[in-house]
Design a protein around this motif. Structure first.
Motif, mmCIF file in Angstrom:
data_model
loop_
_atom_site.group_PDB
_atom_site.id
_atom_site.type_symbol
_atom_site.label_atom_id
_atom_site.label_comp_id
_atom_site.label_asym_id
_atom_site.label_seq_id
_atom_site.Cartn_x
_atom_site.Cartn_y
_atom_site.Cartn_z
ATOM 1 N N PRO A 44 65.935 -31.603 22.874
ATOM 2 C CA PRO A 44 66.524 -32.598 22.052
ATOM 3 C C PRO A 44 67.036 -31.766 21.048
ATOM 4 O O PRO A 44 66.645 -30.464 20.512
ATOM 5 N N ILE A 45 68.442 -32.075 20.509
ATOM 6 C CA ILE A 45 69.133 -31.363 19.424
ATOM 7 C C ILE A 45 69.141 -31.973 18.229
ATOM 8 O O ILE A 45 70.018 -32.884 18.203
ATOM 9 N N SER A 46 68.567 -31.619 17.319
ATOM 10 C CA SER A 46 68.690 -32.165 15.996
ATOM 11 C C SER A 46 69.921 -31.765 15.123
ATOM 12 O O SER A 46 70.504 -30.889 15.709
ATOM 13 N N ASN A 47 70.260 -32.380 14.176
ATOM 14 C CA ASN A 47 71.432 -31.808 13.387
ATOM 15 C C ASN A 47 71.281 -30.478 12.852
ATOM 16 O O ASN A 47 72.044 -29.833 12.943
ATOM 17 N N ALA A 48 70.122 -30.203 12.424
ATOM 18 C CA ALA A 48 69.932 -28.935 12.018
ATOM 19 C C ALA A 48 69.865 -27.765 13.213
ATOM 20 O O ALA A 48 70.339 -26.700 12.958
ATOM 21 N N LYS A 49 69.263 -27.957 14.236
ATOM 22 C CA LYS A 49 69.537 -27.269 15.291
ATOM 23 C C LYS A 49 70.893 -27.006 15.888
ATOM 24 O O LYS A 49 71.316 -25.933 16.166
ATOM 25 N N MET A 50 71.584 -28.167 15.713
ATOM 26 C CA MET A 50 73.057 -28.084 15.965
ATOM 27 C C MET A 50 73.747 -27.418 14.931
ATOM 28 O O MET A 50 74.703 -26.424 15.630
ATOM 29 N N THR A 51 73.490 -27.207 13.821
ATOM 30 C CA THR A 51 74.025 -26.254 12.960
ATOM 31 C C THR A 51 73.558 -24.810 13.309
ATOM 32 O O THR A 51 74.522 -24.040 13.288
ATOM 33 N N GLU A 52 72.353 -24.643 13.624
ATOM 34 C CA GLU A 52 71.978 -23.056 14.213
ATOM 35 C C GLU A 52 72.896 -22.833 15.279
ATOM 36 O O GLU A 52 73.182 -21.377 15.484
ATOM 37 N N ILE A 53 72.878 -23.836 16.425
ATOM 38 C CA ILE A 53 73.710 -23.363 17.610
ATOM 39 C C ILE A 53 75.123 -23.095 17.321
ATOM 40 O O ILE A 53 75.722 -22.149 17.733
ATOM 41 N N LYS A 54 75.928 -23.895 16.310
ATOM 42 C CA LYS A 54 77.126 -23.679 16.005
ATOM 43 C C LYS A 54 77.391 -22.269 15.163
ATOM 44 O O LYS A 54 78.279 -21.271 15.617
ATOM 45 N N ASN A 55 76.347 -21.822 14.323
ATOM 46 C CA ASN A 55 76.432 -20.510 13.523
ATOM 47 C C ASN A 55 76.299 -19.352 14.534
ATOM 48 O O ASN A 55 76.829 -18.355 14.511
ATOM 49 N N VAL A 56 75.227 -19.509 15.729
ATOM 50 C CA VAL A 56 75.093 -18.459 16.612
ATOM 51 C C VAL A 56 76.187 -18.267 17.727
ATOM 52 O O VAL A 56 76.402 -17.213 17.665
ATOM 53 N N LEU A 57 76.830 -19.411 17.762
ATOM 54 C CA LEU A 57 77.954 -19.287 18.670
ATOM 55 C C LEU A 57 79.160 -18.459 18.003
ATOM 56 O O LEU A 57 79.893 -17.613 18.560
ATOM 57 N N GLN A 58 79.238 -18.969 16.689
ATOM 58 C CA GLN A 58 80.470 -18.497 15.922
ATOM 59 C C GLN A 58 79.982 -16.915 15.598
ATOM 60 O O GLN A 58 81.113 -16.055 15.876
ATOM 61 N N GLN A 59 79.100 -16.613 15.442
ATOM 62 C CA GLN A 59 78.630 -15.070 15.309
ATOM 63 C C GLN A 59 78.896 -14.226 16.571
ATOM 64 O O GLN A 59 79.212 -13.042 16.582
ATOM 65 N N ASN A 60 78.975 -14.943 17.817
ATOM 66 C CA ASN A 60 79.217 -14.305 19.060
ATOM 67 C C ASN A 60 80.909 -14.410 19.380
ATOM 68 O O ASN A 60 81.218 -14.219 20.566
ATOM 69 N N GLY A 61 81.544 -15.227 18.737
ATOM 70 C CA GLY A 61 82.927 -15.421 19.165
ATOM 71 C C GLY A 61 83.172 -16.490 19.824
ATOM 72 O O GLY A 61 84.246 -16.665 20.295
ATOM 73 N N PHE A 62 82.176 -17.358 19.878
ATOM 74 C CA PHE A 62 82.472 -18.566 20.633
ATOM 75 C C PHE A 62 82.825 -19.669 19.721
ATOM 76 O O PHE A 62 82.223 -19.654 18.223
ATOM 77 N N GLU A 63 82.825 -21.068 20.239
ATOM 78 C CA GLU A 63 83.233 -21.937 19.144
ATOM 79 C C GLU A 63 82.623 -23.349 20.099
ATOM 80 O O GLU A 63 82.787 -23.519 21.244
ATOM 81 N N LEU A 64 81.989 -24.208 19.395
ATOM 82 C CA LEU A 64 81.633 -25.467 20.190
ATOM 83 C C LEU A 64 82.961 -26.447 19.933
ATOM 84 O O LEU A 64 83.326 -26.600 18.922
ATOM 85 N N ILE A 65 82.932 -27.180 21.183
ATOM 86 C CA ILE A 65 84.092 -28.149 21.299
ATOM 87 C C ILE A 65 83.499 -29.399 21.158
ATOM 88 O O ILE A 65 82.584 -29.828 22.056
ATOM 89 N N GLY A 66 84.245 -30.242 20.386
ATOM 90 C CA GLY A 66 83.474 -31.529 20.167
ATOM 91 C C GLY A 66 84.442 -32.592 20.891
ATOM 92 O O GLY A 66 83.802 -33.520 21.408
ATOM 93 N N ASP A 67 85.535 -32.612 20.544
ATOM 94 C CA ASP A 67 86.471 -33.904 21.218
ATOM 95 C C ASP A 67 86.748 -33.787 22.736
ATOM 96 O O ASP A 67 86.798 -32.646 23.123
ATOM 97 N N LYS A 68 87.113 -34.857 23.346
ATOM 98 C CA LYS A 68 87.116 -34.855 24.739
ATOM 99 C C LYS A 68 88.354 -34.079 25.332
ATOM 100 O O LYS A 68 88.436 -33.342 26.184
ATOM 101 N N LYS A 69 89.429 -34.297 24.674
ATOM 102 C CA LYS A 69 90.608 -33.587 25.065
ATOM 103 C C LYS A 69 90.275 -31.956 24.746
ATOM 104 O O LYS A 69 90.944 -31.302 25.608
ATOM 105 N N SER A 70 89.953 -31.558 23.750
ATOM 106 C CA SER A 70 89.598 -30.217 23.670
ATOM 107 C C SER A 70 88.576 -29.671 24.853
ATOM 108 O O SER A 70 88.915 -28.487 25.346
#
Length: 190
Positions: A44-70
């Protein structure tokens, strides 16, 4: 347990998959699958965990994509990169537009319009840029002849490959090969 699919931008190689898998494991996420452009998480991914995921992805040069077109654009890019850089033969005898439409399960004209309107280049131009980057890689390795490279990447002839290479890079393949500082780009910047 429900699966959450996270779509990840700039995830373009097998090393990227390893980095994401390792980072998600460090975050104590239960991973069902990680592949180019996405990760399926069982935890399960809480809002706090999602923030952690976004941060760790960004630190590694990745980005979480949110909208369907993207997500659709990222998937198109992943399909093209996978086919050109990680398979034996790029698009074989099939048309790349047919292949992309089939893989996406959507009409190619819709995908083409969406891609062009957001990315500012056509799918065809993106595909050509990826092919030229692969040609550069293969020229640097010096293991295949230009004829073999042409066949592997689905060009109709060596002349077609050479003309396209010169149009994109300003150099002939043989001139590029002679350069000491071969100017290759990371796949996420092509």
């Amino acid at each position: 347990m429900a699966t959450t699919t996270l779509h990840i931008k700039n995830m373009v190689c097998k090393r990227c998959i390893k980095v994401v898998r390792d980072e998600f494991t460090k975050l104590n996420l239960k991973i069902e699958e990680v592949e180019l452009g996405q990760a399926k998480v069982l935890s399960p991914i809480s809002n706090a965990k999602m923030t952690e995921i976004k941060n760790v992805l960004q630190q590694n040069g990745f980005e979480l994509i949110g909208d369907k077109k993207s997500q659709q654009i990222a998937k198109i890019k992943t399909i093209i990169i996978e086919k050109i850089h990680h398979s034996e033969k790029a698009f074989d005898s099939i048309n790349s537009s047919d292949y992309i439409a089939k893989e996406m399960g959507l009409d190619y004209s819709y995908l083409s319009h969406l891609f062009s309107s957001v990315e500012g280049i056509t799918i065809e131009k993106f595909t050509i840029n990826q092919k030229i980057e692969k040609v550069k890689e293969l020229l640097v390795y010096n293991e295949l002849s230009l004829n073999e490279i042409s066949y592997q990447l689905g060009y109709s002839s060596v002349q077609h490959l050479s003309a396209q290479f010169k149009k994109v890079t300003g150099l002939t393949p043989s001139h590029f090969k002679r350069l000491k500082d071969n100017k290759r780009k990371p796949l996420d910047q092509v």
